[in-house]
Design a protein around this motif. Structure first.
Motif, PDB file in Angstrom:
ATOM      1  N   THR A   1      -7.367   0.282   1.670  1.00 42.52           N
ATOM      2  CA  THR A   1      -6.559  -0.675   2.654  1.00 42.52           C
ATOM      3  C   THR A   1      -7.501  -0.612   3.876  1.00 42.52           C
TER       4      THR A   1
ATOM      5  N   LYS B   1      -5.953   3.128  -5.077  1.00 41.43           N
ATOM      6  CA  LYS B   1      -6.587   2.834  -3.915  1.00 41.43           C
ATOM      7  C   LYS B   1      -7.701   3.853  -3.338  1.00 41.43           C
TER       8      LYS B   1
ATOM      9  N   SER C   1       0.999  -1.038   0.097  1.00 44.80           N
ATOM     10  CA  SER C   1      -0.007  -0.036  -0.103  1.00 44.80           C
ATOM     11  C   SER C   1       1.112   1.246  -0.092  1.00 44.80           C
TER      12      SER C   1
ATOM     13  N   ILE D   1      -5.644  -5.802   1.735  1.00 42.04           N
ATOM     14  CA  ILE D   1      -4.916  -5.124   0.485  1.00 42.04           C
ATOM     15  C   ILE D   1      -5.345  -5.736  -0.694  1.00 42.04           C
TER      16      ILE D   1
ATOM     17  N   GLN E   1      -2.429   0.584  -4.820  1.00 42.49           N
ATOM     18  CA  GLN E   1      -2.299  -0.780  -4.220  1.00 42.49           C
ATOM     19  C   GLN E   1      -1.235  -1.561  -5.171  1.00 42.49           C
TER      20      GLN E   1
END
Length: 552
Positions: free
Chosen positions: A228, A79, A53, A241, A111
């Motif tokens: 996340t 993300k 992440s 993730i 990610q």
């Protein structure tokens, strides 16, 4: 045994080492760079490394500094921010407090599938003319003294050995920490936690874990799985993730005293631990245990380092130097910072300037960034499951990160000695205030009722908060950078006063009394005009931003 001479030899061709090589190649096209990597390429997708992440600094570094945005957008996952569920011992995620944005904030983060990404980095390094050697072992090295060159001994899979002479020796060897261990530079930083993780070859689509219509409709688009996701409890958090390969990364990170590593250091023990603490996740994992790709753990993963940069022309980057904590994903951020300092040290050296004063300056600056970030984690794990205090802490931590460190990186001011000298008082005040606020959150946690109602807390509804994110890429001149930093320090002071008074409403004057002297020094002890108000002091001119927003 052959011997060759090079400008820079990088020990380790993972994320830190290959990114450093690309940054050096861009800065100095003629530089002779060798990268030595033990693992043979191509690497496996998904089941490779943690650190998947990225947050704003790391994403900016990869996309803009290194010019890899097209690859990030096409080969990895954009993300959907951080997301938190305070769900210890519960499977009804829809009925607990959820912290996270309903819509993606403007500044992107990603990610990253580390296998896909590091394979790409290796290929890109070779495309850019970097001598990237995978599948080789460093069998030893000698650090040059008083300006002498460094010697690195290397063996390949065929049994051949050679010696590389390097003007600069740059350690990106990860936790092996070749220079750090040789010189006994590892330091106990007082933060003791453990982590276990595994990858499943399937998507964990958290959006489908319940069929509650209101919960389903909270996010636009309804793609929580791209976040996340943190499932939190006292002394620990678990991560979810997603990876572009279709796999999902799962981790448990816990305070060493509250959740011993022995309770989770095998896949079977981790499953049992999840069944007690995060039953919804345990259910999903159990349904996919035949798709397990890997399992690993780190004991006491956080450590400091006595020296990162040397006037003798060696430096450390990534986990070869210091490591903080996976919470808030700062790993790539600090790779960006150290790689930038290494690049500047080499620039000074190539210009014939003495390296020592710059190495000392960058050491002090890195240490300050490291210690102020460490304060976000050290002694803070007990309150991770507190649905009343932790969301406020997250807002503070983000504001501090976006308001200070992000500004220095995005505005390319990491090496601006004049700026640090001019704003020393303001930056020191912000650092000290952050340390006091972290202690305050701990006191509040001890007094808090820790209410955990069914609620969606959307940080994006805080206009000033969203504006801090949206303006990270603003192009500012010298005066604009200084004004922005001063405005942000004022915002932090106002936010601190608001948070302290809100905490006092929950925990009484015993919470606010210790902070009165700190807040009085800022002139902001009476800003909290209403229970649901977050007030900031506006700046002057066009750069003044939103002055009031509804509090979470």
């Amino acid at each position: 045994m052959g011997e060759t001479t090079h400008d820079a030899v990088i020990l380790g061709g993972g994320l830190a080492g290959l990114c450093l090589a690309l940054q050096l190649r861009d800065a100095f096209p003629e530089l002779d760079i060798v990268v030595l990597e033990r693992r043979a390429h191509p690497l496996p997708e998904a089941a490779h490394k943690v650190g998947e992440s990225t947050v704003e600094i790391g994403a900016h570094y990869l996309a803009h500094t290194l010019g890899l945005r097209e690859h990030l957008e096409s080969a990895h996952i954009r993300k959907f921010g951080f997301r938190f569920f305070f769900s210890d011992g519960r499977s009804d995620l829809e009925d607990v407090t959820e912290l996270g944005v309903r819509k993606v904030l403007p500044t992107p983060s990603y990610q990253i599938d580390r296998g896909i990404f590091e394979n790409f980095l290796g290929d890109e390094a070779r495309r850019r003319g970097i001598d990237f050697r995978d599948g080789v072992r460093v069998t030893g090295f000698t650090l040059g003294k008083q300006g002498d060159a460094h010697q690195v001994r290397v063996a390949d899979d065929g049994g051949g050995e050679r010696t590389l002479t390097a003007r600069w020796l740059l350690d990106a060897s990860g936790r092996a920490g070749m220079i750090r261990r040789k010189l006994d530079l590892t330091r106990n930083n007082g933060h003791h936690a453990n982590a276990v993780w595994f990858r499943l070859d399937d998507r964990l689509a958290i959006d489908g874990w319940c069929d509650d219509a209101e919960w389903q409709g909270r996010c636009t688009p309804p793609e929580r799985w791209r976040s996340t996701n943190h499932l939190c409890g006292p002394g620990y958090w678990t991560w979810l993730i997603p990876l572009a390969s279709g796999a999902h990364s799962v981790g448990i990170v816990a305070d060493a005293a509250m959740h011993p590593i022995e309770s989770m250091n095998t896949f079977e023990r981790a499953q049992a631990w999840l069944a007690t603490h995060q039953p919804a996740l345990a259910r999903e994992v159990a349904q996919r245990q035949d798709k397990l790709l890997d399992f690993a753990f780190f004991r006491d993963y956080s450590y400091g380092c006595a020296r990162m940069f040397s006037a003798d022309r060696w430096s450390l980057t990534g986990e070869a130097g210091a490591f903080l904590d996976p919470f808030y994903s700062p790993g790539t951020d600090f790779i960006a910072i150290t790689n930038t300092y290494i690049t500047e040290l080499i620039r000074h050296d190539r210009a014939g300037e003495p390296v020592a004063p710059y190495a000392r300056l960058y050491e002090r600056l890195f240490g300050s960034f490291y210690e102020s970030t460490l304060a976000l984690y050290r002694h803070q794990y007990p309150l991770l499951g507190n649905a009343e205090v932790m969301p406020i802490k997250v807002i503070w931590d983000y504001a501090y990160y976006w308001g200070v460190l992000c500004q220095l990186v995005f505005q390319q001011r990491l090496t601006d000695a004049a700026l640090f000298a001019e704003l020393a008082d303001e930056l020191d005040a912000a650092r000290a205030l952050n340390e006091r606020m972290q202690a305050f959150f701990g006191h509040w946690h001890a007094q808090s009722q820790a209410r955990n109602p069914r609620a969606m807390l959307d940080q994006g509804e805080l206009a000033w908060f969203a504006a801090m994110n949206a303006t990270l890429h603003d192009a500012l001149d010298d005066a604009g950078v200084r004004q922005r930093l001063r405005e942000n320090v004022a915002l932090l002071q106002s936010l601190a006063a608001t948070i302290v008074e809100r905490g006092a409403m929950d925990g009484g004057s015993a919470l606010s009394d210790p902070m009165i002297d700190v807040l009085a020094a800022t002139g902001r002890t009476t800003l909290f005009a209403e229970a649901a108000g977050v007030t900031r002091t506006s700046g002057h001119g066009d750069s003044a931003r939103v002055t009031r927003a509804r509090a979470i």
